[in-house]
Design a protein around this motif. Structure first.
Motif, mmCIF file in Angstrom:
data_model
loop_
_atom_site.group_PDB
_atom_site.id
_atom_site.type_symbol
_atom_site.label_atom_id
_atom_site.label_comp_id
_atom_site.label_asym_id
_atom_site.label_seq_id
_atom_site.Cartn_x
_atom_site.Cartn_y
_atom_site.Cartn_z
ATOM 1 N N ALA A 27 0.784 -1.222 -0.141
ATOM 2 C CA ALA A 27 0.002 0.256 -0.047
ATOM 3 C C ALA A 27 0.841 1.522 -0.041
ATOM 4 C CB ALA A 27 -0.979 -0.285 1.375
ATOM 5 N N VAL A 28 0.245 2.459 -0.219
ATOM 6 C CA VAL A 28 0.981 3.584 -0.447
ATOM 7 C C VAL A 28 -0.276 4.716 -0.409
ATOM 8 C CG1 VAL A 28 0.862 3.884 -2.866
ATOM 9 C CG2 VAL A 28 2.715 5.252 -1.591
ATOM 10 N N ASP A 29 0.151 5.809 0.197
ATOM 11 C CA ASP A 29 -0.560 7.176 0.352
ATOM 12 C C ASP A 29 -0.259 7.914 -1.065
ATOM 13 O OD1 ASP A 29 -2.471 6.980 2.801
ATOM 14 O OD2 ASP A 29 -0.479 7.196 3.703
ATOM 15 N N HIS A 30 -1.135 7.835 -2.032
ATOM 16 C CA HIS A 30 -0.963 8.509 -3.399
ATOM 17 C C HIS A 30 -1.962 9.261 -3.878
ATOM 18 C CE1 HIS A 30 2.560 8.468 -6.361
ATOM 19 N NE2 HIS A 30 1.448 8.322 -7.323
ATOM 20 N N GLU A 31 -2.665 10.010 -3.022
ATOM 21 C CA GLU A 31 -3.994 10.631 -3.526
ATOM 22 C C GLU A 31 -3.986 11.835 -4.389
ATOM 23 O OE1 GLU A 31 -5.031 12.645 0.078
ATOM 24 O OE2 GLU A 31 -5.125 10.890 1.344
ATOM 25 N N GLY A 32 -2.777 12.266 -4.487
ATOM 26 C CA GLY A 32 -2.771 13.461 -5.554
ATOM 27 C C GLY A 32 -2.536 14.398 -4.514
ATOM 28 N N GLY A 33 -1.951 15.713 -5.155
ATOM 29 C CA GLY A 33 -1.738 17.044 -4.356
ATOM 30 C C GLY A 33 -0.623 17.070 -3.379
ATOM 31 N N ARG A 34 -0.810 17.405 -2.056
ATOM 32 C CA ARG A 34 0.285 17.456 -1.208
ATOM 33 C C ARG A 34 0.323 15.942 -0.722
ATOM 34 N NH1 ARG A 34 -2.464 19.179 3.785
ATOM 35 N NH2 ARG A 34 -4.584 19.171 2.601
ATOM 36 N N VAL A 35 -0.415 14.957 -1.131
ATOM 37 C CA VAL A 35 -0.289 13.461 -0.636
ATOM 38 C C VAL A 35 0.134 12.592 -1.676
ATOM 39 C CG1 VAL A 35 -1.084 11.739 0.855
ATOM 40 C CG2 VAL A 35 -1.850 14.009 1.367
ATOM 41 N N GLN A 36 1.329 12.651 -2.207
ATOM 42 C CA GLN A 36 1.806 11.676 -3.363
ATOM 43 C C GLN A 36 3.159 11.335 -3.015
ATOM 44 O OE1 GLN A 36 1.220 13.062 -7.439
ATOM 45 N NE2 GLN A 36 2.677 11.725 -8.201
ATOM 46 N N ARG A 37 3.267 10.076 -2.580
ATOM 47 C CA ARG A 37 4.864 9.759 -1.923
ATOM 48 C C ARG A 37 5.603 9.436 -3.238
ATOM 49 N NH1 ARG A 37 3.036 11.160 2.583
ATOM 50 N NH2 ARG A 37 1.492 9.994 3.975
ATOM 51 N N PHE A 38 5.189 9.090 -4.219
ATOM 52 C CA PHE A 38 6.194 8.856 -5.477
ATOM 53 C C PHE A 38 6.093 10.035 -6.580
ATOM 54 C CE2 PHE A 38 4.959 4.233 -4.720
ATOM 55 C CZ PHE A 38 5.739 4.334 -3.523
ATOM 56 N N ARG A 39 7.306 10.847 -6.750
ATOM 57 C CA ARG A 39 7.265 11.878 -7.584
ATOM 58 C C ARG A 39 7.967 11.701 -8.638
ATOM 59 N NH1 ARG A 39 3.513 15.882 -5.498
ATOM 60 N NH2 ARG A 39 3.299 15.568 -3.463
ATOM 61 N N GLU A 40 9.497 11.465 -8.814
ATOM 62 C CA GLU A 40 10.120 11.677 -9.666
ATOM 63 C C GLU A 40 9.595 10.198 -10.662
ATOM 64 O OE1 GLU A 40 12.864 12.696 -12.468
ATOM 65 O OE2 GLU A 40 12.608 13.789 -10.666
ATOM 66 N N GLY A 41 9.339 10.625 -12.002
ATOM 67 C CA GLY A 41 8.807 9.725 -13.124
ATOM 68 C C GLY A 41 7.335 9.169 -12.793
ATOM 69 N N PHE A 42 6.943 9.776 -11.798
ATOM 70 C CA PHE A 42 5.246 9.291 -11.826
ATOM 71 C C PHE A 42 4.812 10.825 -12.210
ATOM 72 C CE2 PHE A 42 6.818 5.953 -9.599
ATOM 73 C CZ PHE A 42 5.770 5.091 -9.652
ATOM 74 N N THR A 43 3.548 10.654 -12.659
ATOM 75 C CA THR A 43 2.857 11.637 -13.256
ATOM 76 C C THR A 43 2.345 12.677 -11.654
ATOM 77 O OG1 THR A 43 1.521 10.800 -14.893
ATOM 78 C CG2 THR A 43 0.580 12.743 -14.177
ATOM 79 N N ASN A 84 -3.081 10.580 -22.671
ATOM 80 C CA ASN A 84 -4.118 11.661 -22.616
ATOM 81 C C ASN A 84 -4.600 12.096 -21.027
ATOM 82 O OD1 ASN A 84 -4.777 11.791 -25.275
ATOM 83 N ND2 ASN A 84 -6.369 10.149 -25.353
ATOM 84 N N ALA A 85 -4.516 11.013 -20.175
ATOM 85 C CA ALA A 85 -4.463 11.349 -18.736
ATOM 86 C C ALA A 85 -3.500 12.120 -18.090
ATOM 87 C CB ALA A 85 -4.485 9.873 -18.166
ATOM 88 N N VAL A 86 -2.515 11.880 -18.707
ATOM 89 C CA VAL A 86 -1.120 12.903 -18.135
ATOM 90 C C VAL A 86 -1.468 14.072 -18.612
ATOM 91 C CG1 VAL A 86 1.202 13.224 -18.412
ATOM 92 C CG2 VAL A 86 0.395 10.777 -18.200
ATOM 93 N N LYS A 87 -1.976 14.314 -19.842
ATOM 94 C CA LYS A 87 -2.100 15.970 -20.267
ATOM 95 C C LYS A 87 -3.210 16.376 -19.395
ATOM 96 C CE LYS A 87 -1.168 14.945 -25.172
ATOM 97 N NZ LYS A 87 -1.595 14.657 -26.527
ATOM 98 N N LEU A 88 -4.133 15.712 -19.119
ATOM 99 C CA LEU A 88 -5.327 16.059 -18.311
ATOM 100 C C LEU A 88 -4.890 16.419 -16.888
ATOM 101 C CD1 LEU A 88 -8.250 16.566 -17.112
ATOM 102 C CD2 LEU A 88 -8.420 13.899 -16.818
ATOM 103 N N ALA A 89 -3.868 15.662 -16.355
ATOM 104 C CA ALA A 89 -3.276 15.884 -15.016
ATOM 105 C C ALA A 89 -2.725 17.282 -15.008
ATOM 106 C CB ALA A 89 -2.394 14.780 -14.495
ATOM 107 N N ASN A 90 -1.885 17.515 -16.147
ATOM 108 C CA ASN A 90 -1.001 18.516 -16.230
ATOM 109 C C ASN A 90 -1.814 19.926 -16.374
ATOM 110 O OD1 ASN A 90 1.368 17.165 -16.164
ATOM 111 N ND2 ASN A 90 1.374 17.029 -18.367
ATOM 112 N N GLN A 91 -2.981 19.766 -17.110
ATOM 113 C CA GLN A 91 -4.046 20.766 -17.063
ATOM 114 C C GLN A 91 -4.637 21.289 -15.925
ATOM 115 O OE1 GLN A 91 -6.800 19.467 -20.230
ATOM 116 N NE2 GLN A 91 -5.290 19.668 -21.919
ATOM 117 N N LEU A 92 -5.009 20.128 -15.067
ATOM 118 C CA LEU A 92 -5.636 20.623 -14.040
ATOM 119 C C LEU A 92 -4.682 21.021 -12.770
ATOM 120 C CD1 LEU A 92 -7.872 17.396 -13.574
ATOM 121 C CD2 LEU A 92 -8.604 19.544 -14.022
#
Length: 346
Positions: free
Chosen positions: A65-81, A333-341
């Motif tokens: 398991a991991v806490d990877h909600e998005g925003g402030r709570v995203q444990r893995f950054r480098e290489g992940f969206t 497409n999902a990565v583009k969406l995340a970047n837009q948001l």
């Protein structure tokens, strides 16, 4: 004949980027049924793949398991969206419901598919708390202040998670957003009546029982007009969840190392309180000695067949590897969406 794994009731963590001998010894104990990864366990995707390989080599049948909600709570950054905070979706819903629901589904799929590519079973998501504007620890992690919007967006987000092969965990039952104190460092007390909590917060969790919520994490919050124990240690609250809300999935305790859990006593007493209240699995994080103490203390504990079956349902389903995932049009497409948001929320 295929025999389903019987998962123990304790989730543990690790100190660094690779497993130590003592951590492997802890991991193989049959009372350990899950592990949770933090930022300290991540350096790169290659290192993460190696760490998970070590975990799977020691225990094939364990929930990662991991806490990877998005925003402030995203444990893995480098290489992940980089995932936007969920509040961004709530704001988008106010403008265009259909687009926001589509976006929520795609973000749920994106989050889950990237983690599943590395054989991670679950992210403890989504947050189902209401944003009352007074809780810094919840804040923009919440989709909205409106229960109807939260249910709609959480349902879509979970549908995306399921398409990626990941089960969902709603948190923090029956609602953490109405208190300013942070249960990581304090003991929050919510003085509202059961009727008020039910109509304003708990209704979200009750409705989500019918919209794909696979697991629940109760809040380390005391609601003294209902019980003098935090929700995750309260038989009253767990009974409400099981019977009034008709929830049949997994109940995870929040981390027993948090300040909000100290009201139950030492770590062994906290584990006893959570399990006797009806939790299926207890989290013991950031304290390996406490994890050892809890596992030793529970040496004679026998999980029910029903509880073990529920936990087994949290194991990841389908997944595709990272290289293959990156070749799909849906991922791009999902990565583009995340970047837009993210740009909107900046």
């Amino acid at each position: 004949m295929h025999i389903e794994p019987k998962l123990g009731p304790v989730m543990i963590d690790f100190e660094g980027l690779h497993l130590t001998t003592s951590e492997i010894s802890r991991l193989v104990d049959p009372l350990v049924g899950g592990v949770i990864l933090f930022t300290r366990n991540f350096e790169s995707q290659a290192q993460l793949a190696s760490l998970i390989g070590q975990i799977r080599a020691a225990r094939r049948d364990v929930i990662i398991a991991v806490d990877h909600e998005g925003g402030r709570v995203q444990r893995f950054r480098e290489g992940f969206t980089k995932l936007p905070c969920m509040q961004t979706l709530g704001m988008a819903y106010e403008i265009n419901k259909e687009n926001a629901l589509r976006d929520a589904k795609e973000l749920g799929w994106l989050m889950a598919s990237e983690l599943r590519a590395f054989d991670i079973d679950i992210s403890f998501a989504p947050v189902m708390d209401r944003d009352y504007g007074i809780s810094d620890v919840i804040g923009d992690r919440a989709f909205s202040s409106d229960p109807t919007i939260i249910v709609a967006l959480c349902s879509a987000f979970i549908a995306g998670m399921h398409e990626a092969g990941m089960a969902s965990t709603g948190k923090h039952f029956p609602g953490h957003g109405a208190v300013s104190a942070d249960s990581h460092v304090d003991i929050p007390v919510d003085g509202r009546s059961l009727e008020e909590i039910t109509s304003h917060d708990m209704r979200i969790f009750k409705e989500m029982c019918e919209h794909g919520m696979d697991a629940v994490m109760p809040a380390h919050v005391i609601y003294p007009k209902v019980d003098d124990q935090p929700a995750g240690f309260s038989r009253i609250w767990i009974d409400i969840l099981r019977n009034d809300c008709q929830f049949s999935g997994v109940i995870f305790s929040d981390d027993l190392s948090m300040e909000g859990a100290t009201v139950a006593g030492g770590f062994e007493a906290r584990a006893d309180a959570a399990l006797s209240a009806g939790c299926d699995m207890v989290l013991v994080c950031n304290n390996p000695l406490a994890a050892d103490a809890v596992v030793t203390h529970l040496a004679d504990f026998e999980s029910s067949a029903q509880s073990s079956a529920r936990l087994t349902n949290m194991l990841g389903k389908t997944r595709i590897g990272w290289a293959e995932l990156r070749q799909t049009e849906r991922w791009r497409n999902a990565v583009k969406l995340a970047n837009q948001l993210n740009s909107r929320g900046a």
